[in-house]
Design a protein around this motif. Sequence first.
Motif, PDB file in Angstrom:
ATOM      1  N   TRP A  23       0.683  -1.381   0.076  1.00 37.89           N
ATOM      2  CA  TRP A  23      -0.068  -0.075   0.114  1.00 37.89           C
ATOM      3  C   TRP A  23       0.824   1.311  -0.048  1.00 37.89           C
ATOM      4  O   TRP A  23       0.188   2.193  -0.582  1.00 37.89           O
ATOM      5  N   LYS A  24       1.912   1.358   0.550  1.00 37.84           N
ATOM      6  CA  LYS A  24       2.593   2.656   0.673  1.00 37.84           C
ATOM      7  C   LYS A  24       3.101   3.391  -0.494  1.00 37.84           C
ATOM      8  O   LYS A  24       2.679   4.382  -0.914  1.00 37.84           O
ATOM      9  N   PRO A  25       3.755   2.599  -1.485  1.00 39.66           N
ATOM     10  CA  PRO A  25       3.664   2.870  -2.879  1.00 39.66           C
ATOM     11  C   PRO A  25       2.500   3.663  -3.758  1.00 39.66           C
ATOM     12  O   PRO A  25       2.528   4.841  -4.245  1.00 39.66           O
ATOM     13  N   VAL A  26       1.372   2.936  -3.322  1.00 42.21           N
ATOM     14  CA  VAL A  26       0.214   3.421  -3.880  1.00 42.21           C
ATOM     15  C   VAL A  26      -0.381   4.563  -3.289  1.00 42.21           C
ATOM     16  O   VAL A  26      -0.793   5.700  -3.752  1.00 42.21           O
ATOM     17  N   ILE A  27       0.026   4.825  -1.920  1.00 43.18           N
ATOM     18  CA  ILE A  27      -0.541   6.055  -1.352  1.00 43.18           C
ATOM     19  C   ILE A  27       0.216   6.973  -1.667  1.00 43.18           C
ATOM     20  O   ILE A  27      -0.131   8.083  -1.811  1.00 43.18           O
ATOM     21  N   LEU A  28       1.396   6.897  -1.661  1.00 42.27           N
ATOM     22  CA  LEU A  28       2.396   7.934  -2.111  1.00 42.27           C
ATOM     23  C   LEU A  28       2.186   8.185  -3.584  1.00 42.27           C
ATOM     24  O   LEU A  28       2.465   9.590  -3.815  1.00 42.27           O
ATOM     25  N   PHE A  29       2.031   7.535  -4.569  1.00 39.43           N
ATOM     26  CA  PHE A  29       1.721   7.933  -5.752  1.00 39.43           C
ATOM     27  C   PHE A  29       0.406   8.805  -6.013  1.00 39.43           C
ATOM     28  O   PHE A  29       0.569   9.875  -6.590  1.00 39.43           O
ATOM     29  N   HIS A  30      -0.612   8.512  -5.224  1.00 36.52           N
ATOM     30  CA  HIS A  30      -1.692   9.468  -5.303  1.00 36.52           C
ATOM     31  C   HIS A  30      -1.284  10.705  -4.476  1.00 36.52           C
ATOM     32  O   HIS A  30      -1.543  11.816  -4.909  1.00 36.52           O
ATOM     33  N   LEU A  31      -0.626  10.744  -3.434  1.00 36.91           N
ATOM     34  CA  LEU A  31       0.021  12.029  -2.868  1.00 36.91           C
ATOM     35  C   LEU A  31       0.794  12.914  -3.919  1.00 36.91           C
ATOM     36  O   LEU A  31       0.840  14.273  -3.798  1.00 36.91           O
ATOM     37  N   THR A  32       1.411  12.172  -4.824  1.00 30.41           N
ATOM     38  CA  THR A  32       1.964  13.215  -5.808  1.00 30.41           C
ATOM     39  C   THR A  32       1.379  14.057  -6.584  1.00 30.41           C
ATOM     40  O   THR A  32       1.625  15.184  -7.444  1.00 30.41           O
ATOM     41  N   PHE A  33      -0.108  13.889  -6.754  1.00 29.67           N
ATOM     42  CA  PHE A  33      -1.095  14.659  -7.482  1.00 29.67           C
ATOM     43  C   PHE A  33      -1.590  15.540  -6.387  1.00 29.67           C
ATOM     44  O   PHE A  33      -2.788  16.492  -6.861  1.00 29.67           O
ATOM     45  N   GLY A  34      -1.185  15.847  -5.299  1.00 29.71           N
ATOM     46  CA  GLY A  34      -1.521  16.979  -4.222  1.00 29.71           C
ATOM     47  C   GLY A  34      -2.004  16.252  -3.120  1.00 29.71           C
ATOM     48  O   GLY A  34      -1.918  15.150  -2.780  1.00 29.71           O
ATOM     49  N   LYS A  35      -2.384  17.061  -1.976  1.00 36.75           N
ATOM     50  CA  LYS A  35      -2.909  16.824  -0.840  1.00 36.75           C
ATOM     51  C   LYS A  35      -4.157  16.000  -0.816  1.00 36.75           C
ATOM     52  O   LYS A  35      -5.045  16.082  -1.906  1.00 36.75           O
ATOM     53  N   LYS A  36      -4.329  15.041  -0.116  1.00 35.37           N
ATOM     54  CA  LYS A  36      -5.391  14.407   0.113  1.00 35.37           C
ATOM     55  C   LYS A  36      -5.945  13.894   1.557  1.00 35.37           C
ATOM     56  O   LYS A  36      -5.313  14.113   2.315  1.00 35.37           O
ATOM     57  N   ARG A  37      -7.318  13.908   1.497  1.00 34.67           N
ATOM     58  CA  ARG A  37      -8.003  13.612   2.733  1.00 34.67           C
ATOM     59  C   ARG A  37      -8.252  12.209   3.209  1.00 34.67           C
ATOM     60  O   ARG A  37      -7.931  11.508   1.932  1.00 34.67           O
ATOM     61  N   LEU A  93       8.021   6.818  -8.648  1.00 36.01           N
ATOM     62  CA  LEU A  93       6.496   6.396  -8.402  1.00 36.01           C
ATOM     63  C   LEU A  93       5.922   6.411  -9.753  1.00 36.01           C
ATOM     64  O   LEU A  93       5.131   5.488 -10.193  1.00 36.01           O
ATOM     65  N   HIS A  94       6.045   7.433 -10.576  1.00 37.16           N
ATOM     66  CA  HIS A  94       5.618   7.673 -11.815  1.00 37.16           C
ATOM     67  C   HIS A  94       6.352   6.604 -12.841  1.00 37.16           C
ATOM     68  O   HIS A  94       5.719   6.163 -13.566  1.00 37.16           O
ATOM     69  N   LEU A  95       7.534   6.425 -12.757  1.00 34.18           N
ATOM     70  CA  LEU A  95       8.227   5.003 -13.599  1.00 34.18           C
ATOM     71  C   LEU A  95       7.405   4.012 -13.296  1.00 34.18           C
ATOM     72  O   LEU A  95       7.466   3.125 -13.949  1.00 34.18           O
ATOM     73  N   MET A  96       7.169   3.664 -11.687  1.00 37.97           N
ATOM     74  CA  MET A  96       6.680   2.350 -11.494  1.00 37.97           C
ATOM     75  C   MET A  96       5.144   2.180 -12.066  1.00 37.97           C
ATOM     76  O   MET A  96       4.823   1.121 -12.549  1.00 37.97           O
ATOM     77  N   CYS A  97       4.694   3.563 -12.229  1.00 39.76           N
ATOM     78  CA  CYS A  97       3.320   3.409 -12.891  1.00 39.76           C
ATOM     79  C   CYS A  97       3.320   3.094 -14.495  1.00 39.76           C
ATOM     80  O   CYS A  97       2.753   2.366 -14.890  1.00 39.76           O
ATOM     81  N   ARG A  98       4.253   3.681 -14.924  1.00 46.36           N
ATOM     82  CA  ARG A  98       4.301   3.699 -16.423  1.00 46.36           C
ATOM     83  C   ARG A  98       4.850   2.315 -16.590  1.00 46.36           C
ATOM     84  O   ARG A  98       4.376   1.580 -17.737  1.00 46.36           O
ATOM     85  N   ILE A 114      -6.796  -0.788 -15.998  1.00 44.88           N
ATOM     86  CA  ILE A 114      -6.163   0.112 -14.679  1.00 44.88           C
ATOM     87  C   ILE A 114      -7.151   0.913 -14.721  1.00 44.88           C
ATOM     88  O   ILE A 114      -7.660   1.896 -15.522  1.00 44.88           O
ATOM     89  N   LEU A 115      -7.662   1.303 -13.406  1.00 45.83           N
ATOM     90  CA  LEU A 115      -8.813   2.143 -13.229  1.00 45.83           C
ATOM     91  C   LEU A 115      -8.389   3.524 -13.166  1.00 45.83           C
ATOM     92  O   LEU A 115      -9.146   4.451 -13.606  1.00 45.83           O
ATOM     93  N   PHE A 116      -7.328   3.795 -12.503  1.00 45.27           N
ATOM     94  CA  PHE A 116      -6.915   5.195 -12.185  1.00 45.27           C
ATOM     95  C   PHE A 116      -5.730   5.612 -13.020  1.00 45.27           C
ATOM     96  O   PHE A 116      -4.518   4.734 -13.300  1.00 45.27           O
ATOM     97  N   LYS A 117      -6.170   6.561 -13.925  1.00 45.66           N
ATOM     98  CA  LYS A 117      -5.026   7.085 -14.888  1.00 45.66           C
ATOM     99  C   LYS A 117      -4.741   8.477 -14.430  1.00 45.66           C
ATOM    100  O   LYS A 117      -5.569   9.457 -13.991  1.00 45.66           O
ATOM    101  N   PRO A 118      -3.410   8.735 -14.280  1.00 53.98           N
ATOM    102  CA  PRO A 118      -3.151  10.195 -13.760  1.00 53.98           C
ATOM    103  C   PRO A 118      -3.302  11.371 -14.596  1.00 53.98           C
ATOM    104  O   PRO A 118      -3.810  11.157 -15.870  1.00 53.98           O
ATOM    105  N   PRO A 119      -3.674  12.359 -13.737  1.00 56.51           N
ATOM    106  CA  PRO A 119      -4.211  13.354 -14.639  1.00 56.51           C
ATOM    107  C   PRO A 119      -3.698  13.993 -15.834  1.00 56.51           C
ATOM    108  O   PRO A 119      -3.946  14.421 -16.883  1.00 56.51           O
ATOM    109  N   ASN A 120      -2.170  13.887 -15.795  1.00 55.34           N
ATOM    110  CA  ASN A 120      -1.271  14.251 -16.646  1.00 55.34           C
ATOM    111  C   ASN A 120      -0.499  13.219 -17.125  1.00 55.34           C
ATOM    112  O   ASN A 120       0.544  13.021 -16.174  1.00 55.34           O
TER     113      ASN A 120
END
Length: 123
Positions: A23-37, A93-98, A114-120
């Motif tokens: 889970w840690k890499p997934v959490i961190l990946f999502h946080l690369t797109f900004g703050k999250k609650r 993290l973004h290289l891991m995603c690619r 893959i359900l989540f595609k990064p905004p950019n």
Amino acid sequence: MQEPIKVYNTAVEALLEVIGGKWKPVILFHLTFGKKRNGELLKLIPAITQKMLTQQLNELIEAGIILRISHHQIPPKVEYELTEYGWSLKEILHLMCRWGDMHVEKVYGDRGKILFKPPNSND
């Protein structure tokens, strides 16, 4: 008394000690797109339990990778964001995603999704 010297066979072991696991890499990946609650992270990672999310967030805070920002208001508001140190993981993290995109395409083709595609996706 002096602490013993920490020895790793490779630097990858040191990295995985901090961000390893499911889970840690997934959490961190999502946080690369900004703050999250908390609730946003649960929606982005539907397979994680609240207990596991809390545990992983606390470990990442302890490691100095993310910050917990508590806004003193009613209702209470807490956000999580990467620290400067945490931002140094963005490229990895973004290289891991690619690589994951490529892997799903290679192994599963049209039967993989893959359900989540990064905004950019150029990041």
